[in-house]
Design an enzyme around this catalytic site. Structure first.
Site, PDB file in Angstrom:
ATOM      1  N   SER A 327      59.226  38.495  40.947  1.00 52.27           N
ATOM      2  CA  SER A 327      57.829  38.058  40.811  1.00 52.27           C
ATOM      3  C   SER A 327      56.921  39.270  40.882  1.00 52.27           C
ATOM      4  O   SER A 327      57.255  40.273  41.519  1.00 52.27           O
ATOM      5  CB  SER A 327      57.462  37.100  41.938  1.00 52.27           C
ATOM      6  OG  SER A 327      57.224  37.822  43.148  1.00 52.27           O
ATOM      7  N   ASP A 328      55.775  39.189  40.228  1.00 50.48           N
ATOM      8  CA  ASP A 328      54.747  40.173  40.525  1.00 50.48           C
ATOM      9  C   ASP A 328      54.344  39.950  41.985  1.00 50.48           C
ATOM     10  O   ASP A 328      54.566  38.881  42.560  1.00 50.48           O
ATOM     11  CB  ASP A 328      53.546  40.016  39.587  1.00 50.48           C
ATOM     12  CG  ASP A 328      52.803  41.330  39.389  1.00 50.48           C
ATOM     13  OD1 ASP A 328      52.927  42.217  40.251  1.00 50.48           O
ATOM     14  OD2 ASP A 328      52.110  41.475  38.372  1.00 50.48           O
ATOM     15  N   CYS A 329      53.757  40.966  42.602  1.00 47.12           N
ATOM     16  CA  CYS A 329      53.604  40.946  44.054  1.00 47.12           C
ATOM     17  C   CYS A 329      52.668  39.830  44.522  1.00 47.12           C
ATOM     18  O   CYS A 329      51.505  39.755  44.102  1.00 47.12           O
ATOM     19  CB  CYS A 329      53.143  42.302  44.545  1.00 47.12           C
ATOM     20  SG  CYS A 329      54.407  43.559  44.272  1.00 47.12           S
TER      21      CYS A 329
END
Length: 800
Positions: A327-329
Site C-alpha cells: 500500500s502507499d503509506c
C-alpha cells in the site's frame, strides 16, 4: 590483593578488551541483516534449504509462524523472529533517481555517506534513451546492494519507479515521472526495473523462481494517481466517480466557471485502457517487476488497494504478476479515516487483504488484523496468501541463504557507490536530457575565447539542493551552476535577483540591471523548486513564480547582448514572454538535473556538448490552469470547451509541443524503405463496418502484419547523438475520440558532423494503430494511416 582477585581482575580486563574490540570491528564492518545463519543454533529448517524451490520454502516458513508473528509481518517494518533465526526486514526504501535518504530502509551515517544522484526522472526521460535508462537502474541496483552489504540498508525493496502518466502539468510530482506518453513511460519502467533488479537489457536473465534478484523494483502508484493537493481535492479524498454528460457539465461551467474544483469526472474504461493502465502492464509483463504499489485514490468509487478487479484479476491473473503488492503509506487507514469507504478499521483490513494487497506501509494491519480475524471478517488463510508473497520476495533477494556478502552480489562494497563510472553516467544523463527550447541567431553556444565576462543571475544559480529534486539522497559531489560557469569564465558576477528565493515576491532590480550592463553575456537561472512543486503540493498557476518573469525581462532590456534563460523545474511553465522576446536569445530547460547538472549545463552553454534532449511533456499555455485538475478525461469535449490532455488529445495550441527540441545542428529525415504500404488483414468484415477488435484479429495475424520502416537521418552540423521520434496519425473520423497522433517508437543515432545515418523501426499495427473504444476494448480501424517523422509522412492503408 589476593591471587584469585588478580586473576579475576585480569579476566575482567580481558573480557572488557574483547568486548571493545568486537564493538570496534562491528562498527567498522557491520553485517547486513539476513536469515538462516549457518552458525545459528536454530535447527536447519526447510525454508533455509536453498536447493528447494522458493515456493516450497515460502510455504514452509509461513506454516511455522504463530498468528501474532504473522500479523507483525504485514507491515513495512517487519520485526525479526529470533526463535526461527529470521531477521527483521524493512520494506520501505526509495530509489527514484538514486539511493534516497527518504524512506526507512537506508542510512548514510556509516562507511558510505553519499550515493550517486542522477537527474530527476522527467529529465532522464527527455533523453528518449532506453539503454541509458537501463544503465541508471543498473547503477542504482548495484549501489543498493553495496549499501546493504555494508550494513547501511535494512531491506532491498525500493519503491520506484513512479510510472503514473503526467496527465496535468500542475501535478507536484510531475518531476518524478517519465512524462505524458504511455509508450515512453512503459519503456522507461521496463528499462529501469530490469536494471535495478539485475536483469539484462533485453530481459529474461532473472528467473522469477530464482534467488538472483539484485534489488526489487516497484511499479507505482497503481493506478490513475496524479493529483496531490489541488484546491479542495487531495490524493486522500479524491474519487473520480461522478459521470456527467456534456449538457450537465456545460451548465456547471456556466454557473461556476471552468475553474470549478468540485467536478470529479469519471475515469472511463476507454482512458484506463489506452492511457492509465498500459505503463503498468509493461512494467509487469516486460519489466518483470517484483513489486507494485497501490495508490491512495479511488477509481470510480473503489480505493485502489481494495480493488480485487485491479490487484487480482488484472495484475495477478491477466498480467501474470509474480511479486508483492504494497500500500502507499497509510492508504489502508485513509480508507476508514478519510474516505469513509470502510465502516470499521477491521473492514478496511479485510478488504485490502482479500483484494490482493500484501504489505501495509504503516501500522494499520498490525493494529487491526487480529481483531478482523476474531470478528470473522478475515481468515488466517487470507494472511497466509499475503505472507507467502512477502517471504518469496525476501528469498528471491537471497536473504534466506545465509550471509549475502558471500552470495552473487557480495562483491559490491563501498567502492561501488559514487564510483567514477556512476558519476560519469550521471553527467551523461544530464547532458542528454537538457532541452534547448530557443536559440535565436545562434546565441548558443557562447564562444569561450570571446566571452570575457558573464553575469549569472537568479535564485537557482547558486544552489545544489534544487538540482536534485525530490526523493533525493546525499550527492557524491556538489557543484552549483554558478561554480560550473566560473570554470569557463574567470570574470563572473553573481546575484540571486530574487530577495526571497524562487518565490520571488521581491526583486533587486537596480542591482541586477547594473550588473547586466557591465558584462558581455547574462545567464539567468530561474524556475521552480520543492517549495513550488512536490509531493502533497500541486501548483495553481503555470507561470514562473512571483516576479521572476519581470526580473528576466528587465535584465534582457538592459544587457548588451541577448540573454540566456535557464529553467529548473519538473512540471512545465508558460514562458511565452521569453519565447517571444528578441532580447531573450536562448532558453534551456534542465529539469532537476542531478548532482552533475551544473557541469552539464556549463558544457552545453559553452559548446562542449550538443544539447540532445526532447520534451517528454506538452508545455501548456497559462490558461490551461482554468481546467479543473479533477477532470480525469483525456479526450476533448467540444460541447463544454474541455481541451483534452497530452499531445495525443489536446486540441489547444501549446507553448512547446511534446518532443520539441533544438540543437547546435539541424537534422532532416527521409523514409528510405518500408516492407509495405498496405495492410490487408483479410477479415472480410461485414459491409459498413470499419472497425475490428484487436482481440478478434488474433495474435498470429497481428504478428504477420508487423513490418519494418527505415528512416534516413542527415546531420547538417556538428556531431550529435540524435533522437528520432516516429508517430502515427489517422486520416479518418470515428466516434471513439481517436488520438491526434500517437508515438510508435524512438531511436537514437550517433552522427558525426555532416554525416548521414539510418534508424529502423518495427511497426506493430495491432499495437501502434489501435486505440480503445468506449468499452475499454482495443480496436483497429480501416482507412489511411500516416507514419510521421519530422515533416515527412509515409501512408499506410489498412484494409480489414
Amino acid at each position: 590483593m589476593r591471587p584469585h582477585s588478580n586473576i579475576a581482575l585480569a579476566l575482567m580486563i580481558k573480557c572488557l578488551a574483547t568486548t571493545i574490540l568486537t564493538m570496534i570491528v562491528s562498527a567498522e564492518s557491520p553485517q547486513p541483516p539476513f536469515s538462516c545463519d549457518p552458525s545459528s543454533p536454530t535447527p536447519p529448517y526447510p525454508f533455509c534449504n536453498a536447493s528447494l524451490p522458493i515456493s516450497n520454502r515460502a510455504h514452509d516458513v509461513v506454516s511455522r509462524l504463530t498468528l501474532d508473528e504473522k500479523v507483525l509481518q504485514l507491515v513495512n517494518g517487519a520485526p525479526g523472529i529470533p526463535r526461527l533465526g529470521i531477521s527483521a526486514y524493512e520494506w520501505w526504501s526509495e530509489a527514484l533517481h538514486g539511493i534516497s535518504r527518504h524512506g526507512k530502509g537506508v542510512r548514510f551515517n556509516g562507511t558510505i555517506t553519499a550515493s550517486t544522484q542522477f537527474p530527476q526522472v522527467i529529465l532522464t526521460a527527455a533523453s528518449f534513451d532506453s539503454h541509458l535508462w537501463y544503465r541508471i537502474g543498473q547503477a542504482i541496483g548495484r549501489e543498493a546492494r553495496a549499501m546493504f552489504n555494508a550494513g547501511q540498508a535494512r531491506g532491498l525493496t525500493f519503491w520506484a519507479p513512479n510510472i503514473n502518466v503526467l496527465r496535468d502539468p500542475r501535478w507536484g510530482r510531475a518531476q518524478e515521472t517519465p512524462g505524458e506518453d504511455p509508450l515512453v513511460i512503459g519503456g522507461y519502467s521496463v528499462s529501469y526495473v530490469r536494471g535495478i533488479q539485475g536483469d539484462n537489457f533485453e530481459g529474461g536473465k532473472i528467473d522469477p523462481n530464482s534467488d538472483h534478484l539484485q534489488a526489487s523494483g516497484c511499479c507505482k502508484h497503481f493506478v490513475a494517481n496524479d493529483l496531490d493537493n489541488w484546491k479542495t481535492a487531495n490524493r486522500y479524498n479524491f474519487d473520480a466517480n461522478v459521470s456527467l454528460n456534456s449538457e450537465v457539465f456545460s451548465c456547471i461551467i456556466e454557473l461556476y466557471g471552468s475553474g470549478f474544483d468540485g467536478i470529479y469526472m469519471q475515469i472511463t474504461q476507454q482512458d484506463l485502457a489506452d492511457t492509465y493502465l498500459p505503463p503498468f502492464k509493461q512494467c509487469v509483463q516486460q519489466g518483470k517487476a517484483s513489486g507494485i504499489m497501490c495508490a491512495y485514490n479511488r477509481v470510480n468509487g473503489v480505493p485502489n488497494c481494495a480493488d480485487y478487479n485491479l490487484l487480482t484479476n488484472t495484475a495477478r491473473k491477466a498480467w501474470k504478476f509474480q511479486g508483492y503488492i504494497a500500500s502507499d503509506c497509510d492508504a489502508v487507514a485513509i480508507m476508514h479515516d478519510v474516505q469513509g469507504y470502510s465502516k470499521l478499521p477491521e473492514d478496511a483490513v479485510a478488504s485490502v487483504l482479500k483484494a490482493g494487497m500484501d504489505v501495509n506501509c504503516g501500522s494499520y494491519l498490525k493494529k487491526y488484523t487480529k481483531s478482523a480475524i476474531g470478528t470473522k471478517k478475515l481468515t488466517e488463510a487470507d494472511i497466509d496468501r499475503a505472507l507467502i508473497n512477502l517471504f518469496t520476495i525476501r528469498m528471491r533477494l537471497g536473504l534466506f541463504n545465509g550471509n549475502p556478502k558471500t552470495g552473487i552480489y557480495g562483491n559490491f562494497g563501498p567502492d561501488t557507490v559514487c564510483s567514477k563510472e556512476h558519476q560519469n553516467l550521471a553527467l551523461e544523463a544530464a547532458r542528454n536530457g537538457i532541452v534547448l527550447l530557443k536559440n535565436s541567431n545562434n546565441l548558443l553556444p557562447l564562444a569561450q575565447t570571446k566571452t570575457n565576462s558573464i553575469a549569472v543571475i537568479g535564485p537557482n544559480a547558486n544552489t545544489t539542493q534544487t538540482l536534485l529534486g525530490n526523493y533525493e539522497g546525499v550527492a557524491c559531489k556538489n557543484i552549483t551552476i554558478l561554480q560550473a560557469l566560473q570554470n569557463y569564465v574567470k570574470t563572473t558576477h553573481y546575484h540571486p535577483g530574487c530577495v526571497d528565493s524562487v518565490n520571488c515576491t521581491s526583486v533587486a532590480i537596480d542591482e541586477v540591471v547594473s550588473i547586466a550592463k557591465s558584462v558581455d553575456y547574462v545567464v539567468t537561472v530561474m524556475g521552480l523548486d520543492q517549495t513550488q512543486e512536490r509531493e502533497k503540493l500541486d501548483r495553481l498557476d503555470l507561470g514562473l513564480p512571483g516576479k521572476q518573469s519581470a526580473l528576466v525581462s528587465a535584465v534582457a532590456r538592459s544587457a548588451k547582448n541577448p540573454i540566456l534563460l535557464v529553467l529548473l523545474c519538473g512540471g512545465p511553465v508558460d514562458v511565452s514572454f521569453a519565447k517571444e522576446d528578441p532580447k531573450i536569445g536562448g532558453i534551456l530547460w534542465a529539469g532537476y538535473p542531478g548532482e552533475a547538472g551544473g557541469t552539464a549545463l556549463a558544457e552545453i552553454i559553452f559548446g562542449d556538448h550538443n544539447p540532445e534532449g526532447r520534451l517528454p511533456v506538452t508545455w501548456y499555455p497559462r490558461e490551461f490552469a482554468n481546467v479543473a485538475m479533477t477532470d480525469m478525461r483525456m479526450r476533448p469535449d467540444p460541447s463544454s470547451g474541455y481541451p483534452g490532455r497530452t499531445y495525443r488529445f489536446y486540441n489547444g495550441k501549446p507553448v512547446f509541443e511534446f518532443g520539441y527540441e533544438l540543437g547546435y545542428s539541424n537534422h532532416t529525415y527521409k523514409f528510405i524503405s518500408s516492407t509495405q504500404n498496405k495492410i490487408s488483414l483479410g477479415l472480410n468484415q461485414e459491409s459498413g463496418s470499419r472497425y475490428m477488435l484487436v482481440s478478434g484479429i488474433g495474435e498470429d495475424l497481428c504478428e504477420k502484419s508487423e513490418f519494418r520502416v527505415v528512416v534516413g537521418v542527415e546531420n547538417d552540423g556538428r556531431e550529435s547523438n540524435h533522437t528520432v521520434l516516429l508517430f502515427v496519425r489517422l486520416d479518418y473520423e470515428d466516434q471513439n475520440g481517436h488520438f491526434i497522433k500517437q508515438l510508435v517508437g524512438f531511436q537514437r543515432v550517433s552522427l558525426g558532423g555532416r554525416e548521414k545515418g539510418e534508424v529502423e523501426f518495427v511497426v506493430k499495427p495491432c499495437e501502434h494503430f489501435s486505440r480503445a473504444n468506449e468499452d475499454g476494448l482495443m480496436v483497429m480501424g480501416e482507412g489511411s494511416h500516416f507514419l510521421l517523422v519530422g515533416d515527412q509522412e509515409f501512408p499506410i492503408d489498412v484494409v480489414l
